[in-house]
Design a protein around this motif. Structure first.
Motif, PDB file in Angstrom:
ATOM      1  N   GLU A 485     -11.949   2.517   7.442  1.00  0.00           N
ATOM      2  CA  GLU A 485     -10.747   1.679   7.589  1.00  0.00           C
ATOM      3  C   GLU A 485     -10.363   1.010   6.273  1.00  0.00           C
ATOM      4  OE1 GLU A 485     -11.264  -1.087  10.737  1.00  0.00           O
ATOM      5  OE2 GLU A 485     -11.240   0.428  12.320  1.00  0.00           O
ATOM      6  N   ILE A 486     -11.360   0.761   5.423  1.00  0.00           N
ATOM      7  CA  ILE A 486     -11.082   0.140   4.119  1.00  0.00           C
ATOM      8  C   ILE A 486     -10.200   1.062   3.275  1.00  0.00           C
ATOM      9  CG2 ILE A 486     -12.185  -0.549   1.943  1.00  0.00           C
ATOM     10  CD1 ILE A 486     -14.515  -1.614   3.576  1.00  0.00           C
ATOM     11  N   LEU A 487     -10.328   2.378   3.532  1.00  0.00           N
ATOM     12  CA  LEU A 487      -9.578   3.357   2.736  1.00  0.00           C
ATOM     13  C   LEU A 487      -8.279   3.777   3.401  1.00  0.00           C
ATOM     14  CD1 LEU A 487     -12.656   5.560   1.805  1.00  0.00           C
ATOM     15  CD2 LEU A 487     -11.530   3.881   0.337  1.00  0.00           C
ATOM     16  N   THR A 488      -8.118   3.463   4.686  1.00  0.00           N
ATOM     17  CA  THR A 488      -6.928   3.952   5.399  1.00  0.00           C
ATOM     18  C   THR A 488      -6.068   2.847   6.008  1.00  0.00           C
ATOM     19  OG1 THR A 488      -8.232   4.203   7.443  1.00  0.00           O
ATOM     20  CG2 THR A 488      -8.076   6.128   6.003  1.00  0.00           C
ATOM     21  N   GLY A 489      -6.623   1.653   6.164  1.00  0.00           N
ATOM     22  CA  GLY A 489      -5.880   0.589   6.842  1.00  0.00           C
ATOM     23  C   GLY A 489      -5.561  -0.583   5.926  1.00  0.00           C
ATOM     24  N   GLU A 490      -5.087  -1.662   6.574  1.00  0.00           N
ATOM     25  CA  GLU A 490      -4.793  -2.889   5.836  1.00  0.00           C
ATOM     26  C   GLU A 490      -6.092  -3.573   5.425  1.00  0.00           C
ATOM     27  OE1 GLU A 490      -1.813  -4.062   4.928  1.00  0.00           O
ATOM     28  OE2 GLU A 490      -0.848  -2.294   5.796  1.00  0.00           O
ATOM     29  N   VAL A 491      -6.132  -4.136   4.222  1.00  0.00           N
ATOM     30  CA  VAL A 491      -7.336  -4.835   3.737  1.00  0.00           C
ATOM     31  C   VAL A 491      -6.934  -6.202   3.190  1.00  0.00           C
ATOM     32  CG1 VAL A 491      -8.646  -2.744   3.227  1.00  0.00           C
ATOM     33  CG2 VAL A 491      -7.119  -3.696   1.485  1.00  0.00           C
ATOM     34  N   ASN A 492      -7.907  -7.105   3.179  1.00  0.00           N
ATOM     35  CA  ASN A 492      -7.619  -8.445   2.635  1.00  0.00           C
ATOM     36  C   ASN A 492      -7.622  -8.405   1.111  1.00  0.00           C
ATOM     37  OD1 ASN A 492     -10.352  -8.571   1.786  1.00  0.00           O
ATOM     38  ND2 ASN A 492     -10.959  -9.359   3.799  1.00  0.00           N
ATOM     39  N   GLU A 493      -7.275  -9.516   0.515  1.00  0.00           N
ATOM     40  CA  GLU A 493      -7.122  -9.572  -0.937  1.00  0.00           C
ATOM     41  C   GLU A 493      -8.444  -9.354  -1.659  1.00  0.00           C
ATOM     42  OE1 GLU A 493      -4.402  -9.740  -2.840  1.00  0.00           O
ATOM     43  OE2 GLU A 493      -3.272  -9.506  -0.972  1.00  0.00           O
ATOM     44  N   VAL A 494      -9.547  -9.881  -1.085  1.00  0.00           N
ATOM     45  CA  VAL A 494     -10.863  -9.740  -1.739  1.00  0.00           C
ATOM     46  C   VAL A 494     -11.253  -8.269  -1.797  1.00  0.00           C
ATOM     47  CG1 VAL A 494     -13.322 -10.278  -1.565  1.00  0.00           C
ATOM     48  CG2 VAL A 494     -11.606 -12.038  -1.031  1.00  0.00           C
ATOM     49  N   THR A 495     -11.099  -7.576  -0.675  1.00  0.00           N
ATOM     50  CA  THR A 495     -11.440  -6.143  -0.621  1.00  0.00           C
ATOM     51  C   THR A 495     -10.551  -5.347  -1.564  1.00  0.00           C
ATOM     52  OG1 THR A 495     -12.160  -6.342   1.686  1.00  0.00           O
ATOM     53  CG2 THR A 495     -11.644  -4.130   0.890  1.00  0.00           C
ATOM     54  N   LYS A 496      -9.257  -5.669  -1.562  1.00  0.00           N
ATOM     55  CA  LYS A 496      -8.313  -4.965  -2.434  1.00  0.00           C
ATOM     56  C   LYS A 496      -8.688  -5.146  -3.896  1.00  0.00           C
ATOM     57  CE  LYS A 496      -3.357  -4.697  -3.493  1.00  0.00           C
ATOM     58  NZ  LYS A 496      -2.014  -5.277  -3.208  1.00  0.00           N
ATOM     59  N   ALA A 497      -9.075  -6.366  -4.250  1.00  0.00           N
ATOM     60  CA  ALA A 497      -9.451  -6.649  -5.638  1.00  0.00           C
ATOM     61  C   ALA A 497     -10.717  -5.892  -6.016  1.00  0.00           C
ATOM     62  CB  ALA A 497      -9.656  -8.151  -5.822  1.00  0.00           C
ATOM     63  N   THR A 498     -11.679  -5.807  -5.082  1.00  0.00           N
ATOM     64  CA  THR A 498     -12.929  -5.080  -5.351  1.00  0.00           C
ATOM     65  C   THR A 498     -12.636  -3.614  -5.651  1.00  0.00           C
ATOM     66  OG1 THR A 498     -14.168  -6.548  -3.872  1.00  0.00           O
ATOM     67  CG2 THR A 498     -15.168  -4.406  -4.381  1.00  0.00           C
ATOM     68  N   ILE A 499     -11.761  -3.000  -4.852  1.00  0.00           N
ATOM     69  CA  ILE A 499     -11.419  -1.584  -5.059  1.00  0.00           C
ATOM     70  C   ILE A 499     -10.696  -1.405  -6.393  1.00  0.00           C
ATOM     71  CG2 ILE A 499     -10.030   0.347  -4.180  1.00  0.00           C
ATOM     72  CD1 ILE A 499     -10.512  -0.788  -1.346  1.00  0.00           C
ATOM     73  N   GLU A 500      -9.723  -2.274  -6.701  1.00  0.00           N
ATOM     74  CA  GLU A 500      -8.948  -2.143  -7.944  1.00  0.00           C
ATOM     75  C   GLU A 500      -9.831  -2.347  -9.170  1.00  0.00           C
ATOM     76  OE1 GLU A 500      -5.808  -4.961  -7.478  1.00  0.00           O
ATOM     77  OE2 GLU A 500      -4.554  -3.601  -6.261  1.00  0.00           O
ATOM     78  N   LEU A 515      -6.443   6.846  -0.383  1.00  0.00           N
ATOM     79  CA  LEU A 515      -6.587   8.148   0.288  1.00  0.00           C
ATOM     80  C   LEU A 515      -7.163   9.190  -0.664  1.00  0.00           C
ATOM     81  CD1 LEU A 515      -3.269   8.316   2.370  1.00  0.00           C
ATOM     82  CD2 LEU A 515      -5.577   7.764   3.170  1.00  0.00           C
ATOM     83  N   VAL A 516      -6.792   9.078  -1.955  1.00  0.00           N
ATOM     84  CA  VAL A 516      -7.372   9.981  -2.956  1.00  0.00           C
ATOM     85  C   VAL A 516      -8.880   9.725  -3.071  1.00  0.00           C
ATOM     86  CG1 VAL A 516      -7.420  10.569  -5.418  1.00  0.00           C
ATOM     87  CG2 VAL A 516      -5.231  10.223  -4.253  1.00  0.00           C
ATOM     88  N   LEU A 517      -9.254   8.453  -3.056  1.00  0.00           N
ATOM     89  CA  LEU A 517     -10.679   8.104  -3.103  1.00  0.00           C
ATOM     90  C   LEU A 517     -11.416   8.635  -1.871  1.00  0.00           C
ATOM     91  CD1 LEU A 517     -10.324   4.405  -4.348  1.00  0.00           C
ATOM     92  CD2 LEU A 517     -11.169   6.342  -5.680  1.00  0.00           C
ATOM     93  N   GLN A 518     -10.743   8.570  -0.716  1.00  0.00           N
ATOM     94  CA  GLN A 518     -11.356   9.091   0.514  1.00  0.00           C
ATOM     95  C   GLN A 518     -11.586  10.604   0.420  1.00  0.00           C
ATOM     96  OE1 GLN A 518      -8.979   8.984   4.071  1.00  0.00           O
ATOM     97  NE2 GLN A 518     -10.783   8.873   5.401  1.00  0.00           N
ATOM     98  N   ASN A 519     -10.617  11.320  -0.139  1.00  0.00           N
ATOM     99  CA  ASN A 519     -10.774  12.771  -0.307  1.00  0.00           C
ATOM    100  C   ASN A 519     -11.971  13.101  -1.177  1.00  0.00           C
ATOM    101  OD1 ASN A 519      -8.569  13.393   1.281  1.00  0.00           O
ATOM    102  ND2 ASN A 519      -7.131  13.462  -0.438  1.00  0.00           N
TER     103      ASN A 519
END
Length: 551
Positions: A485-500, A515-519
């Motif tokens: 869900e972290i890769l396909t759904g809505e995420v909070n700001e903390v999670t988004k910042a961690t991924i970026e 989605l590219v990361l999920q692939n």
């Protein structure tokens, strides 16, 4: 009264020959084999064989009563019909059957007693199936000569004159009336046959209908039982279904890829004798495989095996009327003690002890050695009652067992790593990892497996596979629990910042599509990544430890 045709007369004469004269010839033969004065004793001597013929339906109850009448009566061949006498001669005397057996017409060259009995039987059956009561002259002459010869050989030369007289004598009115009765009965017989066939068909359909009803009843009964079980089941149906699928997966893998070891036998014996067993070892030793194998063995002993993750599940799912095995993997954390897990178990320890004291319920837990040895774990006394350390001297893998594991996973290449069995405790894990990645150099991998993985990850970066590199890093950043869900759904700001931030550190654009990361994660499955219940994880804790150190 209307006169009979020639063919009808032939029928009457043949009937009189076969039903009037031939039985006396057969009886003469029978009495020669079984003297009338000794018949009772002869039959009693063969009682067991005759009883077997009765069980097989060759002798019916009416015939049986003639063979063994109620005292003071004794058996008398004069009461036996041709069929019974023939049966006794076939089965109780050393007769050699005709070339084609007793149920076919013997050849003219066969003139033994057995052949003559078969000959008379054949023509009697043939007569019984002539519905129109007529026999043409050619068949009549041939059959008459054949039957007469058999009668003479069986009953003696004196019967020849009687047969010849029967062939030519004037039929009296009684004989003609018999024939007319036969003619009038033909239509009734045909109607009866048709009625019988109809009844047979109806009976067959009724049997099929009854069988179908029985099948439907069995299905309904089974469904009712399943509903009753479901209503009384302490485990919700959806969780029950998930556990069933998991156990099937374990079983499929266990059947193909498990080597029974001293540790496995010791742990099985321990859980059979104790209410709670905790398996400990460092990562990669085979703890999970042995843990699952033991659970499957208890399932074969009719234990209801339930996979649980929370202490409340033990209390909620426990059924005091059913043998139950609760299995708990990674008890209180993967890499270090999870304080929140400890706190969730502590309040229910006394309740669990009471459940275990009733001897219907068992608990099998698997725990990383560093977690078990943490002093915080001491408060969970139930899990300290019986401990099986797979690294202890008495149950650790022997050289023979390691060789068996190597042969199972590496096949012909097992001989190349004989000197490396004892380099790492995680030898079973290395065998599985190499089995899944056979393109690696086997000797290099077993001498220094983590340098091989380090080189593989460095290669991703050097060759510009930054997205794959970033996918592995994200698994570490999310502590080996990267939910889909972290890769396909809505995420909070903390999670988004961690991924970026992780993307940027891996030389990717901060806005790289999730989605590219999920692939890329999907492309790494079975090498570095596994996916369980929509959660991406590193394929093994030992590899995760290495990646956590690497990143």
């Amino acid at each position: 009264m209307a006169s009979l045709s020639e063919e009808e007369e032939n029928y009457v004469r043949m009937s009189l020959l076969l039903t009037g004269i031939s039985p006396r010839a057969v009886r003469t033969c029978f009495d020669n084999e079984f003297a009338p004065t000794n018949l009772d004793a002869s039959l009693k001597k063969e009682y067991n064989k005759l009883f077997d013929l009765k069980k097989e339906g060759i002798i019916n109850q009416s015939q049986w009563s003639l063979l063994f009448p109620i005292l003071p009566d004794v058996p008398d061949s004069k009461t036996f019909d041709v069929t019974l006498m023939t049966t006794l001669l076939y089965n109780l005397t050393p007769m050699t059957p005709p070339l084609c057996g007793f149920d076919r017409l013997p050849t003219a060259m066969e003139t033994t007693q057995a052949s003559d009995l078969a000959r008379i039987k054949y023509y009697r059956n043939n007569l019984a199936h002539l519905d129109d009561g007529k026999i043409d002259i050619n068949f009549f002459n041939m059959a008459w000569d054949d039957v007469t010869s058999a009668i003479v050989r069986l009953g003696g030369q004196l019967m020849k004159q009687e047969c010849d007289h029967m062939k030519t004598k004037q039929l009296d009115q009684t004989n003609q009336e018999i024939m007319m009765d036969i003619k009038h009965s033909n239509n009734e017989i045909q109607e009866l046959k048709e009625s019988l066939e109809s009844l047979k068909q109806s009976h067959t359909e009724m049997i099929k209908s009854h069988e179908l009803l029985q099948e439907n009843h069995a299905v309904v009964t089974k469904e009712i039982e399943e509903i009753k079980i479901s209503q009384n089941d302490t485990v919700p149906w959806n969780i029950r279904a998930r556990i069933k699928d998991t156990l099937k997966s374990w079983k499929d893998n266990d059947d193909k890829m498990f080597i029974n070891t001293t540790a496995a036998r010791y742990i099985l014996k321990s859980i059979q004798e104790n209410s709670c067993v905790t398996i400990t070892a460092s990562s990669g030793v085979g703890k999970t495989y042995t843990f699952r194998h033991t659970a499957l063995q208890l399932a074969e002993e009719e234990y209801d095996v339930l996979l649980v993750t929370k202490p409340s599940d033990v209390l909620r799912f426990n059924n005091p009327n059913k043998k139950t095995l609760f299995v708990i993997d990674d008890l209180c954390g993967n890499f270090s003690v999870d304080q929140s897990d400890i706190k969730s178990w502590e309040p229910v320890m006394e309740d669990i002890k009471q459940i275990l004291d009733k001897k219907q319920t068992k608990i099998l837990a698997a725990c990383r050695l560093q977690v078990y040895q943490d002093e915080k774990f001491d408060s969970l006394s139930v899990f300290k009652s019986c401990v099986c350390n797979m690294l202890s001297d008495n149950i650790c893998l022997s050289k023979t067992e390691k060789h068996s594991i190597a042969k199972l996973y590496l096949k012909s290449k097992a001989s190349e790593i004989g000197d490396y069995y004892d380099l790492y405790d995680c030898f079973p894990l290395l065998c599985k990892l190499y089995h899944d990645n056979p393109e690696l150099t086997v000797s290099d991998f077993f001498q220094n497996p983590f340098s091989v993985y380090e080189a593989e990850i460095d290669k991703l970066l050097k060759k510009g596979y930054h997205t794959k590199y970033c996918a592995l890093a994200l698994c570490v950043m999310f502590n080996n629990m990267l939910n889909e869900e972290i890769l396909t759904g809505e995420v909070n700001e903390v999670t988004k910042a961690t991924i970026e931030n992780t993307c940027e550190s891996c030389q990717l654009d901060r806005g790289t599509s999730r989605l590219v990361l999920q692939n890329e994660l999907n492309s790494l499955t079975h090498t570095f990544i596994k996916k369980e219940q929509n959660v991406y994880k590193i394929i093994h804790d030992k590899i995760f430890d290495f990646l956590a150190y690497y990143f």
